[in-house]
Design an enzyme around this catalytic site. Sequence first.
Site, PDB file in Angstrom:
ATOM      1  N   HIS A 146      -6.176   8.026   5.653  1.00  0.00           N
ATOM      2  CA  HIS A 146      -6.810   7.043   4.771  1.00  0.00           C
ATOM      3  C   HIS A 146      -8.221   7.500   4.385  1.00  0.00           C
ATOM      4  CE1 HIS A 146      -7.846   2.669   3.784  1.00  0.00           C
ATOM      5  NE2 HIS A 146      -9.053   3.205   3.932  1.00  0.00           N
ATOM      6  N   GLU A 147      -9.002   7.921   5.372  1.00  0.00           N
ATOM      7  CA  GLU A 147     -10.379   8.346   5.099  1.00  0.00           C
ATOM      8  C   GLU A 147     -10.428   9.669   4.340  1.00  0.00           C
ATOM      9  OE1 GLU A 147     -12.728   6.269   5.485  1.00  0.00           O
ATOM     10  OE2 GLU A 147     -11.435   4.846   6.537  1.00  0.00           O
ATOM     11  N   HIS A 150      -9.989   8.855   0.806  1.00  0.00           N
ATOM     12  CA  HIS A 150     -11.256   8.450   0.199  1.00  0.00           C
ATOM     13  C   HIS A 150     -12.070   9.679  -0.226  1.00  0.00           C
ATOM     14  CE1 HIS A 150     -11.310   4.150   0.480  1.00  0.00           C
ATOM     15  NE2 HIS A 150     -11.280   4.086   1.795  1.00  0.00           N
ATOM     16  N   GLU A 197      -9.308   0.616  -1.378  1.00  0.00           N
ATOM     17  CA  GLU A 197      -8.659   0.595  -0.074  1.00  0.00           C
ATOM     18  C   GLU A 197      -7.137   0.676  -0.212  1.00  0.00           C
ATOM     19  OE1 GLU A 197     -10.071   0.352   3.339  1.00  0.00           O
ATOM     20  OE2 GLU A 197     -11.419   1.374   1.955  1.00  0.00           O
TER      21      GLU A 197
END
Length: 373
Positions: A146-147, A150, A197
């Site tokens: 997930h990060e 980003h 997100e």
Amino acid sequence: MGEDMSDGHQQNGRENVPSRQRRRFPGISSRAYEHPADRSALVALRKLSGFDTVFKALSGLLPERSLRLLFLSDSVRVSDQQFAHLNDMLRDACYILDLEKVPPMYVNQDPQPNAMCIGLDEPIIVVTTGLVELLDEEEMRAVVGHEVGHALSGHSVYRTILLFLTSLALRVAWIPLGNIAIMAIVTALREWFRKSELSADRAGLLVGQDLTASMRGLMKLAGGNHLHEMNVDSFLKQAEEYEAGGDLRDSVLKILNVLPRSHPFTTVRAAELKKWSESRDYQRIMDGHYPRRSEDKDTSVTDSFRESAASYAGNVKTSKDPLMKLVSDIAGGAGDLGGRVRRGFGGFTSSPSAEDQPPRDQPPNGTSPSDEA
């Protein structure tokens, strides 16, 4: 086609035994997994009056070196010697999403489960001890992915500005006009970040390639480390109930509740991720058919915005939320707006209106049926 890879690789002269095979995506563009609402919110943010000026000013003023020194001095940097299992996950995530430069990652002492990707020139990933202690290996792998998502999407720049402006808004709250100007940008940034997100959740699934683990992680963020007391299907039903339940008053309250948040509600994130995992778009990525970064320069901004608008329109049309149903009906030419709104705030339903019902006896004293409740 995407390439298969295993969990294991050489580390300190030893070869880790792979637990399963996972596919990697050479040259993948962030466009492959970005939620259409993420892109349209970012376009709207950039068009916000004064945003360009603030962005350019803050880009030169934000103390990024100070930020990096802070984490270097007061957190634990992930490496082969420190939190080695997280370092393996980080390198695997960058390998799967083909992010050439592995961003530095820090573990920060904080009982609140959280993770973030910040930085203007280069992204930094920070996870809290509360998150590390809460999640198992596969759940944590999705979070690291997930990060990294980003980072690949370039979200860290806007996230850093959001953190700074939120802090600044508190300091200048006593200045009415200054605070209003800053909060307008902060509100727009939060709206974009909530949508970003959803994109990063998709990147986490592409890295972990285990929907169940992603669902477990979101449930733990909502209910803590009590999986034996929770159920994925029941958790997803909460999202359905949240979206469809109540009347127009509840729709307004939902908007007010989410405005101060940087993240969407966990049940909503889980439902969105599950829906995407069952989509043709996700399957095409897993089959190796996805946009490449080498094609990004040829991408039309107009086409991206049109795609985002179409996605929003589709979401409004299929939404079970009372307010969205009303908007969809109005857009479709439904009449009696005043009556629909009045009935909505008294208990919005999709049943025929009172005008369409056969006449029936009125209750005594001239009251209407709605007055009895």
